[in-house]
Enzyme design. Structure first.
Site, PDB file in Angstrom:
ATOM      1  N   HIS A  86       0.849  -1.184   0.000  1.00 51.60           N
ATOM      2  CA  HIS A  86       0.000   0.000   0.000  1.00 51.60           C
ATOM      3  C   HIS A  86       0.891   1.241   0.000  1.00 51.60           C
ATOM      4  O   HIS A  86       0.749   2.104  -0.839  1.00 51.60           O
ATOM      5  CB  HIS A  86      -0.936  -0.007   1.212  1.00 51.60           C
ATOM      6  CG  HIS A  86      -1.958   1.081   1.187  1.00 51.60           C
ATOM      7  ND1 HIS A  86      -2.979   1.171   2.116  1.00 51.60           N
ATOM      8  CD2 HIS A  86      -2.126   2.148   0.367  1.00 51.60           C
ATOM      9  CE1 HIS A  86      -3.730   2.231   1.843  1.00 51.60           C
ATOM     10  NE2 HIS A  86      -3.224   2.850   0.800  1.00 51.60           N
ATOM     11  N   GLU A  94       1.178   8.086  -3.965  1.00 53.38           N
ATOM     12  CA  GLU A  94       2.059   7.684  -2.867  1.00 53.38           C
ATOM     13  C   GLU A  94       3.321   8.537  -2.829  1.00 53.38           C
ATOM     14  O   GLU A  94       3.794   8.915  -1.758  1.00 53.38           O
ATOM     15  CB  GLU A  94       2.413   6.198  -2.990  1.00 53.38           C
ATOM     16  CG  GLU A  94       1.240   5.256  -2.729  1.00 53.38           C
ATOM     17  CD  GLU A  94       0.658   5.414  -1.328  1.00 53.38           C
ATOM     18  OE1 GLU A  94       1.441   5.408  -0.354  1.00 53.38           O
ATOM     19  OE2 GLU A  94      -0.569   5.552  -1.216  1.00 53.38           O
ATOM     20  N   HIS A 100       3.540  10.979   0.285  1.00 43.69           N
ATOM     21  CA  HIS A 100       4.418  10.355   1.279  1.00 43.69           C
ATOM     22  C   HIS A 100       5.902  10.413   0.914  1.00 43.69           C
ATOM     23  O   HIS A 100       6.746  10.726   1.750  1.00 43.69           O
ATOM     24  CB  HIS A 100       3.999   8.899   1.490  1.00 43.69           C
ATOM     25  CG  HIS A 100       2.578   8.726   1.906  1.00 43.69           C
ATOM     26  ND1 HIS A 100       2.111   9.128   3.138  1.00 43.69           N
ATOM     27  CD2 HIS A 100       1.503   8.216   1.234  1.00 43.69           C
ATOM     28  CE1 HIS A 100       0.810   8.866   3.224  1.00 43.69           C
ATOM     29  NE2 HIS A 100       0.420   8.311   2.081  1.00 43.69           N
TER      30      HIS A 100
END
Length: 256
Positions: A79, A138, A142
């Site tokens: 994930h 992502e 992040h």
């Protein structure tokens, strides 16, 4: 998704192809600044520490999914890898560096390192059917918050998008090292059966010596998260998850 779409539009990045002048595969050059202390452990600082040497968001979460129909039948897929504050709070929801936002991550990684790109397709698939959107999300939210990957941290050796590829390769390597399917199987937990949630937690604690967070959807195991501190720039050391996750009672661990 609407927020990210607007964000990408504002950034106005052209395609990754236009940024990459050479199409040969670019190896990663993991360079630690000479002034860094490689023994420094994130969230255990004494005094000020350069965020090129130890991540500013020093508690890092590796979230791995168990999604039937996605990835190999005997592998958890990714994930994400999420830098959090040392107290376990999320980094900024829109990421940490808008100048490095991108909606072309698939093209960037494919052109720079085809091996990493191929691994991502196998072990980091989107269950929404759009890998590029997933990977771009992502990275923007992040990856840009991994302070040790800021381009300035590399000094004059930095190659454009090196930080992008290094982020995704680090996540892939962590997934390989922390083989959840193998750890569970070796400790008596295998797909196709129901287990008490605590049995799953205990199996992971036996394997890794740290508590994991396990989450369920509809009574089925769906995601396992591991927490890490980082020693130096990029040596990940597992630690206890701050929360146990939402799985309770009998949990079905489905076959893929």
């Amino acid at each position: 998704m609407k927020l990210l779409t607007s964000l990408f539009a504002l950034v106005g990045l052209t395609s990754a192809q236009s940024f990459i002048n050479a199409h040969q595969q670019v190896p990663l050059l993991t360079t630690t600044p000479e002034y860094c202390n490689a023994t420094t452990l994130s969230c255990h600082w004494s005094g000020s520490v350069d965020s090129c040497c130890s991540p500013k968001y020093g508690l890092v979460v590796l979230a791995l999914q168990w999604s039937p129909g996605y990835g190999p039948n005997d592998e958890f897929t990714i994930h994400g890898l999420w830098p959090d504050t040392c107290a376990g709070r999320m980094a900024p929801a829109r990421g940490c560096d808008t100048s490095r936002n991108s909606n072309q991550i698939a093209n960037i990684v494919r052109e720079m390192n085809s091996t990493v790109y191929d691994r991502m397709n196998i072990f980091w698939p989107s269950n929404k059917g759009d890998n590029n959107w997933f990977w771009s999300h992502e990275w923007t939210k992040h990856g840009t918050c991994v302070s040790t990957l800021r381009p300035t941290c590399y000094g004059p050796t930095y190659k454009k998008y090196q930080d992008v590829v290094e982020y995704f390769e680090q996540v892939l390597d962590l997934r390989d090292k922390f083989d959840l399917f193998g750890a569970l199987n070796l400790n008596g937990v295998s797909p196709g059966r129901r287990y008490n949630a605590q049995t799953i937690r205990d199996a992971l604690k036996t394997a890794y010596g740290a508590n994991a967070k396990i989450d369920c959807y509809g009574g089925q195991l769906s995601e396992i998260s591991l927490n890490f501190y980082v020693r130096g720039r990029d040596k990940y050391e597992i630690t206890d998850a701050l929360r146990p996750g939402n799985c309770q009672g009998a949990v079905f661990y489905p076959k893929k």
